[in-house]
Scaffold this motif. Sequence first.
Motif, short mmCIF file in Angstrom:
data_model
loop_
_atom_site.label_atom_id
_atom_site.label_comp_id
_atom_site.label_asym_id
_atom_site.label_seq_id
_atom_site.Cartn_x
_atom_site.Cartn_y
_atom_site.Cartn_z
N THR A 1 0.80 -1.23 0.00
CA THR A 1 0.00 0.00 0.00
C THR A 1 0.84 1.28 0.00
O THR A 1 0.37 2.33 -0.42
CB THR A 1 -0.92 0.03 1.24
OG1 THR A 1 -0.12 -0.25 2.39
CG2 THR A 1 -2.02 -0.99 1.14
N GLN A 2 2.07 1.19 0.53
CA GLN A 2 2.90 2.40 0.56
C GLN A 2 4.35 2.03 0.33
O GLN A 2 4.77 0.92 0.68
CB GLN A 2 2.78 3.09 1.92
CG GLN A 2 1.44 3.74 2.13
CD GLN A 2 1.38 4.50 3.45
OE1 GLN A 2 0.93 3.96 4.45
NE2 GLN A 2 1.85 5.72 3.45
N LEU B 1 -7.63 -1.43 0.30
CA LEU B 1 -7.81 -0.01 0.55
C LEU B 1 -8.07 0.71 -0.76
O LEU B 1 -7.55 0.32 -1.80
CB LEU B 1 -6.55 0.58 1.19
CG LEU B 1 -6.01 -0.08 2.45
CD1 LEU B 1 -4.82 0.69 3.00
CD2 LEU B 1 -7.10 -0.16 3.50
N LEU C 1 -7.15 1.32 11.19
CA LEU C 1 -8.00 0.68 10.17
C LEU C 1 -8.47 -0.69 10.65
O LEU C 1 -9.61 -1.10 10.42
CB LEU C 1 -7.21 0.49 8.86
CG LEU C 1 -6.82 1.76 8.09
CD1 LEU C 1 -6.04 1.38 6.83
CD2 LEU C 1 -8.04 2.60 7.73
N TYR D 1 -1.53 4.15 11.86
CA TYR D 1 -2.68 4.42 10.99
C TYR D 1 -3.39 3.10 10.63
O TYR D 1 -4.61 2.99 10.65
CB TYR D 1 -2.21 5.14 9.73
CG TYR D 1 -3.25 5.29 8.68
CD1 TYR D 1 -4.33 6.14 8.87
CD2 TYR D 1 -3.19 4.55 7.49
CE1 TYR D 1 -5.32 6.26 7.91
CE2 TYR D 1 -4.17 4.67 6.52
CZ TYR D 1 -5.23 5.52 6.73
OH TYR D 1 -6.21 5.62 5.80
N TYR D 2 -2.58 2.07 10.35
CA TYR D 2 -3.15 0.77 9.98
C TYR D 2 -3.81 0.10 11.18
O TYR D 2 -4.80 -0.60 11.05
CB TYR D 2 -2.07 -0.13 9.36
CG TYR D 2 -1.68 0.37 7.98
CD1 TYR D 2 -2.24 -0.18 6.84
CD2 TYR D 2 -0.78 1.42 7.84
CE1 TYR D 2 -1.91 0.29 5.59
CE2 TYR D 2 -0.45 1.91 6.59
CZ TYR D 2 -1.02 1.35 5.47
OH TYR D 2 -0.70 1.82 4.23
N ARG E 1 4.35 4.73 10.21
CA ARG E 1 3.00 4.86 9.66
C ARG E 1 2.07 3.72 10.09
O ARG E 1 0.92 3.65 9.67
CB ARG E 1 3.08 4.88 8.13
CG ARG E 1 4.04 5.94 7.66
CD ARG E 1 3.74 6.43 6.28
NE ARG E 1 4.81 7.31 5.86
CZ ARG E 1 5.20 7.45 4.61
NH1 ARG E 1 4.62 6.76 3.67
NH2 ARG E 1 6.17 8.27 4.31
N GLU F 1 -7.25 6.31 -2.80
CA GLU F 1 -6.96 7.53 -2.04
C GLU F 1 -6.15 7.23 -0.78
O GLU F 1 -5.56 8.13 -0.18
CB GLU F 1 -8.26 8.29 -1.70
CG GLU F 1 -9.17 7.67 -0.65
CD GLU F 1 -9.96 6.43 -1.11
OE1 GLU F 1 -9.79 5.99 -2.26
OE2 GLU F 1 -10.72 5.88 -0.28
N LEU F 2 -6.10 5.96 -0.37
CA LEU F 2 -5.38 5.60 0.85
C LEU F 2 -4.04 4.92 0.57
O LEU F 2 -3.35 4.49 1.48
CB LEU F 2 -6.24 4.66 1.71
CG LEU F 2 -7.55 5.23 2.23
CD1 LEU F 2 -8.32 4.18 3.02
CD2 LEU F 2 -7.28 6.45 3.12
N THR F 3 -3.69 4.75 -0.69
CA THR F 3 -2.43 4.06 -1.00
C THR F 3 -1.56 4.96 -1.87
O THR F 3 -2.06 5.75 -2.67
CB THR F 3 -2.69 2.75 -1.77
OG1 THR F 3 -3.33 3.07 -2.99
CG2 THR F 3 -3.56 1.79 -0.99
#
Length: 540
Positions: free
Chosen positions: A440-441, A486, A477, A473-474, A470, A489-491
Amino acid sequence: MRVVVDLTRCQGYAQCAFLAPEVFHMVGDEALMFDPAPDDSLRKQVLRAAAACPVQALQVDMSISPRREAPPAGTASPKTEELKRNGRIVIVGASLAGLRAAEMLRSEGFTGTLTMVGDEPHDPYDRPPLSKQVQTGWVTSADTALPRRCDVDAEWRLGTAATGLDRQRNVVQLADGAELEFDRVLISTGVRARPWPVAHEAELDGVFTLRTREDAAGLREKLMAKPRRVLVIGAGFTGSEMASVCVELGVPVTVAQSGPVPLYGALGAVIGRISAEIMRERGVDLRNDTRVTSLEGDGGRLRRAHLSDGTVLDVDVAVVALGGIRNVEWLQGSGLAVGEWGLACDTGCRAFDANALVTDDVFVAGDVARQRQPMFNYQYVTLEHWSNSVTQAEVAAHNMISAESDRWPHLAVPAFWSLQFGNNIKSVGAPPIADQIAVTQGSVADRRFIAAYGYHGRVVGAVSFNLGRRLDYYAGLIEQAAPFPLGPELTNSADDPSAVPAEFPERTFPGYDATVVVTGQDPSERRATLVHATLARRNR
Ligand SMILES: Cc1cc2nc3c(=O)[nH]c(=O)nc-3n(C[C@H](O)[C@H](O)[C@H](O)COP(=O)(O)OP(=O)(O)OC[C@H]3O[C@@H](n4cnc5c(N)ncnc54)[C@H](O)[C@@H]3O)c2cc1C
């Protein structure tokens, strides 16, 4: 003085390394190493570092003040008040979970008698440094005692194992014949290392497991003696960390494991392939899908290892990293829901008995606990994570001395860290229950990325390589049961963000089912059966 850093909370801001560089230092951008027993002359700098830590991850001796008196009466029932003032609490297992529970009891105003039973002769000590700072030689294994955050004012029965729990009489039986009566008991007996299965090979000089201070000291000594080659058997977290240590020390190392990739059970094959690449880049001789068939000695010393791929390796040291066995044998006959997967408990850490009834005076915390997790569909989850032991112990301790309406659920999102080949690997949630994974990132090629895990369309976990900051944040979620995959917009990954199968080993454990089934229509014929025992028989 004693120091420990909660490395799940640490986000690598490096304030401590700046303020007390003799005690804390950074590895790469965000991993932290620390000296757990710095000289007292450094206390001022360490306290300054603890105060400056933006996430308050540093714990130092006597950093919280216990309440010396029970709180004013009237807030709970007379029975609870009496328990809090004059109750008898026994904690079996004097390690991380046991100590943190004791501290919590005192800080919540428990003024009764507290007895700590531990079969190891040592004061509670921290295990993560045993495969990290101790093996690289920064500290000795004797330097790993956990800081006391407050005076727990307990009677310590160290070097004495508990051998039984009599629930009719509320008594813990000890190996020296003593009996300890209790109003509440906490079971925090953790896990021991799974030994090499062939006893005469396990006894060879040079064959190690890694769970205790003694294991760590012996292994470090052998690594310093310039072994020809080290064989690591198993590539979970401990095996992978030991391979990393060998590389750092310049000792040739082979990792042999029956799985297809390292970290397969914990993080799945997608992440495991990345881990395999890292190992090979760093010169580890990694043998996947390969079993060690025998260890051979000469004059009682390990000399060779035979592998299922037909090779024979000249090795002087073997590290058996085959996971753990839960320390529950002493509870056989107690009538509790206990077995190879641990002692089952509810979300408030109260143990279940074998009829699936929840007990009110037996609590459980740490690696030995098998807890129903509301966050994961009330599945039973057993975790061998440092932070889980701490949070579970605190919840158990609070609930032991609280009225039913004041009890807490243990809802902390599971979190883990590991340091391997300079990479800070962290995870949150429960990756092994996932069916899919998506980067995702960041970028896998840069070894700076996050991947999220999904199960039935929900986020259930995440893993980061060198992007731990980070992960909070997960965790959010996961708590919200956010949809998986996801949305775009979130990745912001440089890699393909599509969800792919997470590729975990086929599950053979009863993680998703009840602990106990009750059979028979006629009440007189009903039988409670532990599910794991049934499955174990079926799998044999
Ligand atoms: C080498 C190593 C590295 C690790 N690295 C990490 C890491 O990087 N990140 C992370 O999150 N976690 C890590 N862990 C896991 C973490 O250390 C454990 O989750 C934690 O120690 C669990 O604490 P516990 O108190 O539940 O159990 P334990 O620490 O296992 O303590 C249980 C205690 O109970 C005692 N006991 C057992 N039976 C009896 C009995 N019948 N009577 C009396 N006493 C008994 C045991 O001897 C032991 O002292 C690591 C563990 C090891 C071994």
